[in-house]
Motif scaffolding. Structure first.
Motif, mmCIF file in Angstrom:
data_model
loop_
_atom_site.group_PDB
_atom_site.id
_atom_site.type_symbol
_atom_site.label_atom_id
_atom_site.label_comp_id
_atom_site.label_asym_id
_atom_site.label_seq_id
_atom_site.Cartn_x
_atom_site.Cartn_y
_atom_site.Cartn_z
ATOM 1 N N TRP A 219 8.925 0.294 5.864
ATOM 2 C CA TRP A 219 9.224 0.783 4.638
ATOM 3 C C TRP A 219 10.699 1.869 5.053
ATOM 4 O O TRP A 219 10.665 2.680 5.883
ATOM 5 C CB TRP A 219 8.359 1.658 3.964
ATOM 6 C CG TRP A 219 7.301 0.791 3.328
ATOM 7 C CD1 TRP A 219 5.797 0.702 3.769
ATOM 8 C CD2 TRP A 219 7.478 -0.217 2.224
ATOM 9 N NE1 TRP A 219 5.272 -0.258 2.971
ATOM 10 C CE2 TRP A 219 6.207 -0.670 2.034
ATOM 11 C CE3 TRP A 219 8.443 -0.551 1.468
ATOM 12 C CZ2 TRP A 219 5.714 -1.645 1.058
ATOM 13 C CZ3 TRP A 219 8.190 -1.447 0.329
ATOM 14 C CH2 TRP A 219 7.004 -2.134 0.211
ATOM 15 N N SER A 220 11.553 2.058 3.985
ATOM 16 C CA SER A 220 12.497 2.747 3.816
ATOM 17 C C SER A 220 12.171 4.240 3.327
ATOM 18 O O SER A 220 11.492 4.379 2.528
ATOM 19 C CB SER A 220 13.682 2.537 3.182
ATOM 20 O OG SER A 220 14.784 3.426 3.115
ATOM 21 N N ILE A 221 11.854 5.348 4.462
ATOM 22 C CA ILE A 221 11.042 6.425 4.188
ATOM 23 C C ILE A 221 12.238 7.371 3.809
ATOM 24 O O ILE A 221 13.062 7.669 4.428
ATOM 25 C CB ILE A 221 10.085 6.856 5.224
ATOM 26 C CG1 ILE A 221 9.309 5.719 5.439
ATOM 27 C CG2 ILE A 221 9.503 8.126 4.838
ATOM 28 C CD1 ILE A 221 8.203 6.356 6.445
ATOM 29 N N LEU B 91 5.309 -2.894 8.142
ATOM 30 C CA LEU B 91 4.579 -3.983 7.550
ATOM 31 C C LEU B 91 4.021 -4.991 8.440
ATOM 32 O O LEU B 91 2.957 -5.729 8.287
ATOM 33 C CB LEU B 91 5.259 -4.535 6.480
ATOM 34 C CG LEU B 91 5.598 -3.555 5.159
ATOM 35 C CD1 LEU B 91 6.558 -4.054 4.333
ATOM 36 C CD2 LEU B 91 4.309 -3.427 4.110
ATOM 37 N N ALA C 74 11.601 -10.110 -0.329
ATOM 38 C CA ALA C 74 11.500 -8.690 -0.556
ATOM 39 C C ALA C 74 12.234 -8.454 -2.024
ATOM 40 O O ALA C 74 11.503 -7.359 -2.631
ATOM 41 C CB ALA C 74 12.206 -7.757 0.629
ATOM 42 N N PRO D 84 9.021 -2.400 -6.775
ATOM 43 C CA PRO D 84 8.760 -0.973 -6.141
ATOM 44 C C PRO D 84 7.567 -0.379 -6.963
ATOM 45 O O PRO D 84 7.178 -0.460 -7.900
ATOM 46 C CB PRO D 84 10.120 -0.298 -6.792
ATOM 47 C CG PRO D 84 11.128 -1.503 -6.873
ATOM 48 C CD PRO D 84 10.438 -2.389 -7.504
ATOM 49 N N ILE E 208 3.997 5.067 -2.916
ATOM 50 C CA ILE E 208 3.290 5.277 -1.882
ATOM 51 C C ILE E 208 2.859 6.597 -1.663
ATOM 52 O O ILE E 208 3.734 7.653 -1.697
ATOM 53 C CB ILE E 208 3.815 4.662 -0.640
ATOM 54 C CG1 ILE E 208 3.904 3.034 -0.413
ATOM 55 C CG2 ILE E 208 3.077 5.039 0.806
ATOM 56 C CD1 ILE E 208 4.688 2.365 0.600
ATOM 57 N N HIS F 126 -2.205 0.822 6.878
ATOM 58 C CA HIS F 126 -1.116 1.391 6.753
ATOM 59 C C HIS F 126 -0.899 2.689 6.966
ATOM 60 O O HIS F 126 -1.747 3.438 6.329
ATOM 61 C CB HIS F 126 -0.349 0.962 5.360
ATOM 62 C CG HIS F 126 -0.132 -0.704 5.281
ATOM 63 N ND1 HIS F 126 0.462 -1.275 5.483
ATOM 64 C CD2 HIS F 126 -1.252 -1.482 4.655
ATOM 65 C CE1 HIS F 126 0.383 -2.661 5.000
ATOM 66 N NE2 HIS F 126 -0.608 -2.546 4.545
ATOM 67 N N ALA G 261 8.502 3.247 -2.898
ATOM 68 C CA ALA G 261 8.534 2.332 -2.016
ATOM 69 C C ALA G 261 9.802 1.266 -2.713
ATOM 70 O O ALA G 261 9.223 0.309 -3.395
ATOM 71 C CB ALA G 261 7.495 1.404 -1.457
ATOM 72 N N ASP G 262 11.057 1.511 -2.381
ATOM 73 C CA ASP G 262 11.910 0.842 -3.212
ATOM 74 C C ASP G 262 12.866 -0.333 -2.276
ATOM 75 O O ASP G 262 13.783 -0.862 -2.698
ATOM 76 C CB ASP G 262 12.692 1.509 -4.143
ATOM 77 C CG ASP G 262 13.465 2.523 -3.482
ATOM 78 O OD1 ASP G 262 13.462 2.750 -1.991
ATOM 79 O OD2 ASP G 262 14.202 3.236 -4.208
ATOM 80 N N CYS H 169 12.985 -1.923 2.064
ATOM 81 C CA CYS H 169 12.515 -2.241 3.349
ATOM 82 C C CYS H 169 13.532 -2.372 4.571
ATOM 83 O O CYS H 169 14.825 -2.860 3.857
ATOM 84 C CB CYS H 169 11.748 -3.803 3.330
ATOM 85 S SG CYS H 169 10.207 -3.714 2.485
#
Length: 223
Positions: free
Chosen positions: A33-35, A68, A89, A94, A97, A154, A185-186, A188
């Protein structure tokens, strides 16, 4: 005196010759995930605090990742992997999380788990995403010995590979601590690294757009 190669030595020599051919180099990959930076910074501060109190080499400076799937593959299939992940994806919707408190894997790791009851849609999102990724698992499989690892629990690692005596002290403290963070979470990221390289490189970013199949295919064609 002439020294003859054993069968095993010949196979090993053939393997290295094969793996050095253009396109046949093996790499490690993981889809994460892009955090947001603010959430990653909170995790880094926790790692640094733990490192200062329990000075052990458990990688406080390592990247903050919420994966993931992890897999190995050859360079020549990388573009196909990227295209397949893109098509999947961009069809995902979205969702939020939520990270909550601390958990442990006795007796060596401490991590921040994804809250299982963050929302009913969040749970369905993870399950649906894993199901979609498994639909391309043959593409993510290097060979019979190297199959993709789909994440079922996760979490974001805080400290791993701890000696048992360090783990016992640290978990006694962190089991009483609280932590909370939430993000949308929008997107990856597909990461890659070569043998001997500890750092992951971003090779693809895909935004979750909830697109229907036909639109996803057209979008991929235009890209």
């Amino acid at each position: 005196m002439q020294v003859h190669q054993s069968i095993g030595e010949k196979r090993q020599e053939g393997f290295f010759r094969y793996s050095s051919m253009p396109g046949y180099q093996e790499h490690e990959y993981q889809l994460v995930w892009s955090i947001p930076d603010a959430v990653k910074e909170k995790i880094r501060k926790i790692r640094m605090g733990l490192q200062e109190k329990y000075p052990m080499p458990y990688g406080a400076g390592q990247q903050v990742l919420l994966p993931l799937v992890k897999f190995r593959q050859r360079q020549l299939l990388e573009e196909r992997v990227k295209q397949s992940i893109y098509q999947l994806a961009t069809g995902w919707r979205p969702f939020q999380i939520r990270l909550q408190d601390f958990a442990a894997q006795p007796s060596h790791s401490i991590y921040v788990p994804v809250a299982t009851r963050a929302s009913s849609y969040g749970n369905a999102g993870f399950a649906g995403i894993t199901r979609d990724l498994k639909s391309i698992q043959l593409l993510l499989r290097l060979d019979k010995e190297h199959t993709p690892f789909f994440i079922t629990e996760h979490k974001i690692l805080v400290a791993g590979k701890l000696p048992s005596h360090v783990f016992d002290k640290a978990w006694l403290e962190y089991s009483q601590k609280s932590f909370s963070a939430q993000f949308l979470a929008d997107a990856c990221l597909l990461l890659k690294r070569s043998a001997g390289n500890p750092n992951w490189q971003i090779i693809q970013r895909v935004e979750l757009r909830n697109l229907p199949v036909g639109v996803r295919q057209q979008s991929l064609f235009e890209a």
